[in-house]
Design a protein around this motif. Structure first.
Motif, short mmCIF file in Angstrom:
data_model
loop_
_atom_site.label_atom_id
_atom_site.label_comp_id
_atom_site.label_asym_id
_atom_site.label_seq_id
_atom_site.Cartn_x
_atom_site.Cartn_y
_atom_site.Cartn_z
N ASP A 165 0.87 -1.24 -0.11
CA ASP A 165 0.09 0.10 -0.05
C ASP A 165 1.07 1.30 0.12
O ASP A 165 1.67 1.52 0.76
CB ASP A 165 -0.91 0.01 1.11
CG ASP A 165 -1.81 1.18 1.46
OD1 ASP A 165 -1.66 2.17 0.38
OD2 ASP A 165 -2.79 1.26 2.38
N MET A 166 0.75 1.87 -1.09
CA MET A 166 1.56 3.28 -1.08
C MET A 166 1.49 4.27 -0.15
O MET A 166 2.44 5.03 0.58
CB MET A 166 1.43 4.00 -2.72
CG MET A 166 0.10 4.42 -2.50
SD MET A 166 0.07 5.26 -4.57
CE MET A 166 -0.42 3.75 -5.57
N LEU A 167 0.31 4.15 0.48
CA LEU A 167 0.01 5.03 1.60
C LEU A 167 0.23 4.77 2.99
O LEU A 167 0.77 5.48 3.86
CB LEU A 167 -1.48 5.46 1.69
CG LEU A 167 -2.18 6.08 0.57
CD1 LEU A 167 -3.78 6.09 0.90
CD2 LEU A 167 -1.68 7.43 0.10
N ALA A 168 0.83 3.40 3.15
CA ALA A 168 1.54 2.96 4.07
C ALA A 168 2.88 2.93 4.16
O ALA A 168 3.63 2.48 5.33
CB ALA A 168 0.78 1.41 4.45
N VAL A 169 3.81 3.37 3.11
CA VAL A 169 5.14 3.21 3.24
C VAL A 169 5.65 4.56 3.70
O VAL A 169 5.35 5.53 3.18
CB VAL A 169 5.47 2.82 1.71
CG1 VAL A 169 7.08 2.93 1.59
CG2 VAL A 169 5.05 1.79 1.17
N GLY A 170 6.48 4.47 4.53
CA GLY A 170 6.78 5.67 5.46
C GLY A 170 8.14 6.03 4.89
O GLY A 170 8.86 5.27 3.95
N SER A 171 8.29 7.31 5.01
CA SER A 171 9.63 8.10 4.34
C SER A 171 10.75 7.29 5.17
O SER A 171 10.70 7.08 6.48
CB SER A 171 9.52 9.59 4.74
OG SER A 171 9.32 9.81 5.92
N GLY A 172 11.81 7.32 4.54
CA GLY A 172 12.97 6.57 5.31
C GLY A 172 13.30 5.02 4.79
O GLY A 172 13.97 4.36 5.14
N ALA A 173 12.11 4.58 4.35
CA ALA A 173 12.12 3.20 4.01
C ALA A 173 13.05 2.91 2.70
O ALA A 173 12.89 3.74 1.84
CB ALA A 173 10.79 2.57 3.89
N ASP A 174 13.51 1.72 2.47
CA ASP A 174 14.11 1.23 1.18
C ASP A 174 14.98 2.21 0.70
O ASP A 174 15.24 2.42 -0.44
CB ASP A 174 13.13 1.01 0.11
CG ASP A 174 12.18 -0.05 0.54
OD1 ASP A 174 12.45 -0.84 1.31
OD2 ASP A 174 11.09 0.31 -0.06
N ALA A 175 15.85 2.71 1.68
CA ALA A 175 17.14 3.80 1.00
C ALA A 175 17.82 3.46 0.16
O ALA A 175 18.53 2.27 0.30
CB ALA A 175 18.12 4.15 2.66
N GLY A 176 17.96 4.33 -0.75
CA GLY A 176 18.94 4.00 -2.01
C GLY A 176 18.55 2.96 -2.71
O GLY A 176 19.50 2.36 -3.43
N GLN A 177 17.37 2.51 -2.87
CA GLN A 177 16.91 1.24 -3.67
C GLN A 177 16.72 1.17 -4.93
O GLN A 177 16.80 0.33 -5.84
CB GLN A 177 15.86 0.44 -2.88
CG GLN A 177 15.62 -1.06 -3.43
CD GLN A 177 14.71 -1.82 -2.46
OE1 GLN A 177 14.84 -1.39 -1.41
NE2 GLN A 177 14.15 -2.76 -2.99
N TRP A 178 16.39 2.38 -5.41
CA TRP A 178 15.65 2.72 -6.86
C TRP A 178 16.29 3.72 -7.37
O TRP A 178 16.90 4.79 -7.08
CB TRP A 178 14.11 2.91 -6.82
CG TRP A 178 13.33 2.27 -5.77
CD1 TRP A 178 12.89 2.45 -4.56
CD2 TRP A 178 12.93 0.78 -6.01
NE1 TRP A 178 12.29 1.42 -4.09
CE2 TRP A 178 12.24 0.33 -4.74
CE3 TRP A 178 13.23 -0.19 -6.99
CZ2 TRP A 178 11.66 -1.02 -4.77
CZ3 TRP A 178 12.93 -1.50 -6.69
CH2 TRP A 178 12.24 -1.80 -5.71
N ASP A 179 16.64 3.66 -8.73
CA ASP A 179 17.17 4.34 -9.78
C ASP A 179 15.92 5.11 -10.37
O ASP A 179 16.10 6.52 -10.64
CB ASP A 179 17.99 3.81 -10.92
CG ASP A 179 19.17 3.28 -10.44
OD1 ASP A 179 19.93 3.76 -9.89
OD2 ASP A 179 19.28 1.80 -10.52
N VAL A 180 14.79 4.58 -10.70
CA VAL A 180 13.59 5.22 -11.29
C VAL A 180 12.45 4.83 -10.47
O VAL A 180 12.37 3.60 -10.17
CB VAL A 180 13.52 4.95 -12.76
CG1 VAL A 180 12.44 5.65 -13.19
CG2 VAL A 180 14.79 5.44 -13.53
#
Length: 285
Positions: A165-180
């Motif tokens: 759920d995109m609304l349940a994903v907090g800031s700070g999660a998955d640090a540096g995981q995605w390029d796009v």
């Protein structure tokens, strides 16, 4: 049944040109009949089972159901995707979003996230056009994920699908995981429903369309806060947007620290997309 009779049945929902196009699409997609076949009377020569199948499909169309749900197929760029109630029908504007995202350079190991994948049209398109990239797609709906996974199998592409759920994903999660990160989230305000065609309101999932009038940027800001850290330095964020809120969203992305925030019009001249880059530490040196 004759071709002329068939498209005349749809005049309550479409103008004459659209009605002809819808019937031709059904006959070509589901019965493999070309326009030449149709002109030569192939519709009347369909076997009994084919006639019955066509009659059932025409009934659904005369009731206002979108032709893409009736046929189970929707065109998206050069590919066809399976669609059904429970996922939005892909629009040509969204394919433009894919093309814009593809201007980013993808190399082996480039990580791409599609948030709110629906039918999987964005994720599967990027995976097909960027075979060297690693594509992940999220959706909160199990129905949508099932359809998206089927489309990935049909197209022979590799996408990692996750129920999140995109609304349940907090800031700070998955640090540096995605390029796009790419997303076409819900962006139509509840008050705009009165201007939406009935075949959209009656058949396409409202959860994928609408946001409250008092919180129109709900999904964008949630995703952007996630992207502040989840994107690698210099990583890019791409959104399809409601033109009404383009300037407000651009200002919000600047306020969150994104750089190179760029708006882009779609083929119809509406401001439909935004691109932003996560800051790079070199920017501050």
């Amino acid at each position: 049944m004759k071709y002329e009779e068939l498209w005349h049945e749809l005049l309550g929902h479409y103008d004459a040109g659209e009605a002809r196009a819808v019937v031709r699409y059904v006959l070509e997609t589901c019965f493999s009949l070309s326009m030449t076949d149709i002109v030569c009377g192939a519709v009347e020569r369909l076997p009994v089972a084919g006639q019955e199948r066509l009659r059932i499909m025409m009934k659904r169309l005369t009731e206002g159901e979108p032709v893409q749900y009736v046929t189970g197929l929707a065109d998206f760029g050069p590919r066809q995707f399976h669609v059904a109630p429970g996922v939005l029908i892909p629009r040509p504007e969204t394919y433009e979003l894919c093309q814009w995202a593809e201007e980013s350079e993808a190399s082996a190991g480039t990580s791409v996230l599609d948030i709110g994948t629906g039918s999987g049209c964005i994720a599967c398109t990027l995976a097909a056009d960027w075979p060297e990239a690693k594509v992940t797609a999220w959706d909160v709906s199990t129905v949508a994920l099932g359809i998206a996974q089927e489309n990935a199998r049909r197209l022979g592409v590799e996408v990692c699908f996750e129920q999140r759920d995109m609304l349940a994903v907090g800031s700070g999660a998955d640090a540096g995981q995605w390029d796009v990160i790419v997303s076409n989230p819900p962006y139509i305000c509840d008050s705009e429903a009165k201007d939406i065609e009935s075949h959209v309101l009656d058949y396409e999932p409202g959860i994928a369309l609408f946001v409250p009038d008092d919180d129109p940027l709900r999904f964008y800001l949630c995703i952007a806060r996630y992207a502040q850290t989840a994107l690698r330095e210099g990583g890019r964020l791409f959104f399809e947007i409601n033109p009404r809120f383009a300037a407000e969203l651009k200002d919000s992305l600047h306020a969150l620290g994104f750089r190179d925030v760029t708006l882009k019009d779609d083929q119809f001249g509406k401001t439909r997309f935004v691109r932003a880059s996560r800051y790079n530490l070199n920017d501050f040196l």
